[in-house]
Design a protein around this motif. Structure first.
Motif, PDB file in Angstrom:
ATOM      1  N   LYS A 102      -0.171  -1.394  11.810  1.00 52.69           N
ATOM      2  CA  LYS A 102      -1.009  -0.058  12.269  1.00 52.69           C
ATOM      3  C   LYS A 102      -0.488   1.488  12.152  1.00 52.69           C
ATOM      4  CE  LYS A 102      -4.806  -3.066  14.309  1.00 52.69           C
ATOM      5  NZ  LYS A 102      -6.082  -3.718  15.431  1.00 52.69           N
ATOM      6  N   LYS A 142       0.799   2.068   8.651  1.00 55.37           N
ATOM      7  CA  LYS A 142      -0.873   2.355   7.549  1.00 55.37           C
ATOM      8  C   LYS A 142      -0.995   3.554   7.957  1.00 55.37           C
ATOM      9  CE  LYS A 142      -4.297   0.716   4.983  1.00 55.37           C
ATOM     10  NZ  LYS A 142      -4.053   1.046   3.214  1.00 55.37           N
ATOM     11  N   ASP A 143      -1.619   4.122   8.961  1.00 52.74           N
ATOM     12  CA  ASP A 143      -2.293   4.677   8.716  1.00 52.74           C
ATOM     13  C   ASP A 143      -0.635   6.464   8.629  1.00 52.74           C
ATOM     14  OD1 ASP A 143      -4.396   4.126   9.651  1.00 52.74           O
ATOM     15  OD2 ASP A 143      -4.238   4.461  12.319  1.00 52.74           O
ATOM     16  N   ALA A 158      -7.396  -6.244   9.846  1.00 54.39           N
ATOM     17  CA  ALA A 158      -7.980  -6.788  10.473  1.00 54.39           C
ATOM     18  C   ALA A 158      -8.394  -8.099  10.899  1.00 54.39           C
ATOM     19  CB  ALA A 158     -10.038  -5.875   9.818  1.00 54.39           C
ATOM     20  N   ASP A 185       1.032  -1.141   0.149  1.00 56.11           N
ATOM     21  CA  ASP A 185      -0.262   0.221  -0.044  1.00 56.11           C
ATOM     22  C   ASP A 185       0.981   1.356  -0.364  1.00 56.11           C
ATOM     23  OD1 ASP A 185      -1.982  -1.282  -0.341  1.00 56.11           O
ATOM     24  OD2 ASP A 185      -2.539  -1.148   2.065  1.00 56.11           O
ATOM     25  N   SER A 229      -1.503   6.533   5.096  1.00 57.20           N
ATOM     26  CA  SER A 229      -2.646   7.563   4.485  1.00 57.20           C
ATOM     27  C   SER A 229      -2.600   8.842   5.155  1.00 57.20           C
ATOM     28  CB  SER A 229      -3.547   6.734   5.180  1.00 57.20           C
ATOM     29  OG  SER A 229      -4.557   5.418   5.170  1.00 57.20           O
ATOM     30  N   LYS A 234      -5.141  10.676  13.211  1.00 57.12           N
ATOM     31  CA  LYS A 234      -5.384   9.668  13.309  1.00 57.12           C
ATOM     32  C   LYS A 234      -3.912   9.571  14.830  1.00 57.12           C
ATOM     33  CE  LYS A 234      -8.041   6.317  10.249  1.00 57.12           C
ATOM     34  NZ  LYS A 234      -7.662   5.194   9.722  1.00 57.12           N
ATOM     35  N   ASP A 274      -5.051  -0.119  -1.024  1.00 61.41           N
ATOM     36  CA  ASP A 274      -5.735  -0.630   0.017  1.00 61.41           C
ATOM     37  C   ASP A 274      -5.576  -1.836   0.104  1.00 61.41           C
ATOM     38  OD1 ASP A 274      -6.603  -0.064   2.337  1.00 61.41           O
ATOM     39  OD2 ASP A 274      -8.218   0.859   2.010  1.00 61.41           O
ATOM     40  N   SER A 319      -5.889  -3.513   5.156  1.00 55.70           N
ATOM     41  CA  SER A 319      -6.990  -2.732   5.794  1.00 55.70           C
ATOM     42  C   SER A 319      -8.063  -4.237   6.524  1.00 55.70           C
ATOM     43  CB  SER A 319      -8.421  -1.678   5.358  1.00 55.70           C
ATOM     44  OG  SER A 319      -7.530  -0.743   5.023  1.00 55.70           O
TER      45      SER A 319
END
Length: 244
Positions: A81, A84-85, A68, A55, A88, A96, A61, A64
């Motif tokens: 995580k 990943k954020d 999870a 990603d 983004s 976040k 994406d 995600s």
């Protein structure tokens, strides 16, 4: 699993990921049938890492759902995580609570290698999300120290890459070259194709700034070819500008 332990499959997938073969790594992991919950978690974490890396490189994406699906909380999952954020926030918008989360990752890191990794990502966050270069440099320097201590080629190379960026911005082209060349060599030695290409793109920038326009275009052209094969938009764009 009748032939290979989960950790061996995860290691093979990591090598494919480093080579930019994200689809092959994903197929290997999703086709694996773990024997128990412990092996299931190893495979799920490995898939999460592959998709987070993909990603970031391709601005897709896939992570995600993979994140999870990891069954248990852990420091490694929290770091993935965060990464990943961070991606983004870098390519889209939103933070976040990145600052609070990375400080927790630093405090909770179970060993020096992971602590160094958290410091590197804290530096990248400070640099690229919050535009705090002095704070970023401090984090990178700690990451470099811990990476050297742990003999972690990826960590050392990435810390040097970003420290070299600041040396370049300050006009110290000689220091930037020293740091960027070592970063490139370490990434190549470890088989990390995407960041090695990104680093070579920075060397093309340096060649331009040193006055070697022809050398800059030549290197940028080769990196652009690789980046187009892998589908990495930000390297394609940067090298195309240098080629022009």
């Amino acid at each position: 699993m009748s032939q290979l332990a989960a950790i061996e499959v995860a290691t093979a997938a990591a090598h494919l990921m480093r080579a930019g073969q994200w689809a092959a790594a994903t197929d290997l992991l999703t086709d694996t049938r773990p024997d128990d919950d412990a092996e299931r978690e190893v495979i799920a974490l490995a898939l999460a890492e592959v998709t987070v890396d993909q990603d970031f490189g391709q601005q897709t994406d896939h992570a995600s759902a993979a994140l999870a699906a990891v069954p248990n909380d852990s420091w490694d999952l929290a770091m993935l995580k965060f990464r990943k954020d961070y991606a983004s926030a870098l390519f889209q918008s939103g933070g976040k609570n990145l600052r609070e989360r990375v400080l927790t990752l630093i405090d909770d890191a179970p060993d020096d290698g992971r602590r160094g990794t958290a410091h590197f990502w804290a530096g990248a966050m400070a640099d690229n999300v919050y535009e705090q270069p002095a704070e970023a440099i401090t984090y990178y320097e700690i990451a470099l120290e811990l990476g050297e201590k742990c003999d972690d080629e990826w960590l050392v190379s990435m810390a040097l890459r970003h420290l070299g960026y600041h040396a370049h911005a300050a006009g110290d082209l000689a220091l930037a070259r020293t740091q960027w060349e070592r970063s490139t060599e370490l990434l190549q030695n470890a088989g990390y194709l995407r960041p090695a290409l990104a680093q070579q793109a920075m060397l093309a920038v340096l060649l331009r700034d040193e006055g070697d326009a022809a050398g800059s275009r030549a290197l940028a052209t080769e990196v652009n070819r690789w980046a187009r094969q892998l589908g990495i938009p930000f390297i394609i764009q940067e090298t195309a500008e240098l080629m022009a």
